[in-house]
Design an enzyme around this catalytic site. Structure first.
Site, PDB file in Angstrom:
ATOM      1  N   HIS A 155       0.819  -1.223   0.000  1.00 10.76           N
ATOM      2  CA  HIS A 155       0.000   0.000   0.000  1.00 10.76           C
ATOM      3  C   HIS A 155       0.851   1.271   0.000  1.00 10.76           C
ATOM      4  O   HIS A 155       0.331   2.357  -0.260  1.00 10.76           O
ATOM      5  CB  HIS A 155      -0.983   0.004   1.184  1.00 10.76           C
ATOM      6  N   ASP A 185       0.103  -7.551   1.256  1.00 16.48           N
ATOM      7  CA  ASP A 185       0.611  -6.198   1.479  1.00 16.48           C
ATOM      8  C   ASP A 185       2.139  -6.154   1.495  1.00 16.48           C
ATOM      9  O   ASP A 185       2.744  -5.484   2.329  1.00 16.48           O
ATOM     10  CB  ASP A 185       0.050  -5.608   2.779  1.00 16.48           C
ATOM     11  N   SER A 262       4.785   2.187   8.039  1.00 15.21           N
ATOM     12  CA  SER A 262       4.436   1.084   7.139  1.00 15.21           C
ATOM     13  C   SER A 262       5.625   0.670   6.283  1.00 15.21           C
ATOM     14  O   SER A 262       6.246   1.491   5.615  1.00 15.21           O
ATOM     15  CB  SER A 262       3.284   1.494   6.223  1.00 15.21           C
TER      16      SER A 262
END
Length: 420
Positions: A155, A185, A262
């Site tokens: 993402h 992901d 992230s």
């Protein structure tokens, strides 16, 4: 359908092409609305789940200080060194990078604006061409190869037109996305550089709750931020944390993680990467989640070799059947659905022309076993399907109208899905 776990099915179903038991399908979808929790957002924030509320601030408080709280000692690694975090960060910090991405999003001009009526009153001020805007985001990554291969979250770079990688020493490089897998992901980026520092990799299968961990990343644009904590739990399923469109069993940690972390590493006390930080629950504290590094490595190897990862797919939407769920259904539909099982995995919808549809699965079926392994939860079905091979045959035992039958299903490749 956002409230039903749809692990093995695409998000969009054509209502004009539903199977013959559409009434059962519609009933189940309406009744089970709200049973599952929320999805993983593109900014790696999970909306607040139904957590226990805190005490009301207006309640009377005892102002007498009798036994003052004693702060717990800092987490110390097995080496006994209270400053082990410093040593780890000094050793592996240069292998953590910042990743900035940008993508151009085009918005279509509504057809009404091309109507002469609008142009009569607004003239040429009415937009005649699609409008474009640039969306920017940032995250973190870890260098796994001295020649410039970097791991991050899908993402972080999904749909990006440009990717820029910034090293801790300030150097910047243009990044190329070698491949990404939205289902887990995970993504792999390549930069043109040599002799880069790399991270050692640990074994995420051997983790235990309570182990000390360290997170390094770039939260909220604050580069090279270090936090520490412990492993709170292992094996958190995607549905446990509200990320029902993913196929990962997550590591839970109380190390502080924020947007921008992230793709960064979760490290053990020896400085080995044991996870990739990926998500938090909005409004909660001490609830961060990381993808186990063994999963990350497996996916990364396929992305480097093939540029993509194919996941087995059945084409069903399902929910774990419990006595409470059964009672809720029976109270609303009565004898329109002959549901006799008290546990198992209830099929809520079947995607037209999917492997499940071809094999004869129907809404209202209760999956009892797959390949002679009994199942009572959707997570068990997901794991068995994920571990199967595309095109191989799965023997699925279902209960339908009180009768047990065996169906042969051949998983296909999960259709590609992208967030708009």
């Amino acid at each position: 359908m956002k409230n039903i776990n749809h692990y093995l099915a695409p998000k969009n179903i054509d209502s004009n092409d539903l199977p013959r038991r559409w009434r059962v399908n519609s009933i189940l979808l309406m009744l089970l609305k709200g049973l599952a929790v929320v999805f993983l957002g593109s900014c790696s924030l999970l909306p607040n789940k139904s957590l226990e509320t805190q005490q009301n601030d207006t309640q009377p408080q005892n102002t007498t200080v009798s036994n003052p709280l004693i702060a717990p000692p800092p987490i110390i690694s097995s080496s006994g060194d209270p400053n082990f975090v410093v040593a780890v960060v000094q050793r592996v910090g240069p292998a953590v990078v910042r990743i900035d991405s940008a993508r151009t999003v085009t918005s279509r001009v509504p057809d009404e604006f091309n109507d002469p009526f609008f142009r009569r009153f607004f003239g040429e001020t009415v937009p005649s061409q699609p409008r474009q805007r640039v969306e920017r985001g940032s995250g973190s990554g870890l260098i796994i190869n001295s020649s410039g291969q970097i791991l991050t979250n899908s993402h972080v770079v999904d749909g990006a037109d440009t990717v820029t990688v910034t090293l801790k020493d300030g150097r910047t490089f243009d990044g190329k996305v070698l491949g990404e897998d939205p289902v887990t992901d995970v993504a792999v980026i390549k930069i043109n550089a040599n002799n880069l520092p790399t991270l050692a990799v640990g074994n995420s299968d051997a983790l235990q709750p309570g182990e000390a961990v360290i997170a390094i990343g770039n939260p909220l644009g604050l580069n090279n931020t270090v936090t520490s904590g412990i492993i709170s739990a292992t094996g958190r399923s995607s549905s446990d944390i509200g990320a029902s469109d993913k196929r990962v069993d997550y590591i839970q940690t109380d190390a502080a993680i924020n947007p921008g972390n992230s793709g960064g590493p979760l490290l053990n006390a020896r400085g080995q990467a044991i996870g990739m930080n990926t998500a938090i629950i909005r409004g909660a504290q001490g609830l961060g989640f990381a993808i186990p590094i063994n999963t990350v490595q497996r996916i990364a190897q396929e992305l480097i070799a093939n540029g993509k990862v194919e996941h087995p797919y059945l084409g069903v939407q399902m929910v774990t059947l419990t006595p409470e769920v059964k009672e809720r259904i029976q109270n609303r539909v009565g004898d329109r659905l002959n549901l006799r099982a008290n546990q198992g995995v209830l099929v809520v919808a079947v995607v037209p022309r999917s492997p499940a549809s071809v094999a004869g699965l129907q809404p209202g079926d209760v999956i009892k076993s797959i390949s002679n392994q009994s199942v009572t939860k959707i997570e068990e079905v997901q794991k068995l399907v994920e571990n199967s091979k595309i095109g191989s045959t799965l023997q699925i035992q279902v209960e339908r109208d009180g009768q047990t039958s065996q169906l042969r299903v051949r998983p296909a490749a999960l259709p590609a899905q992208r967030e708009s």
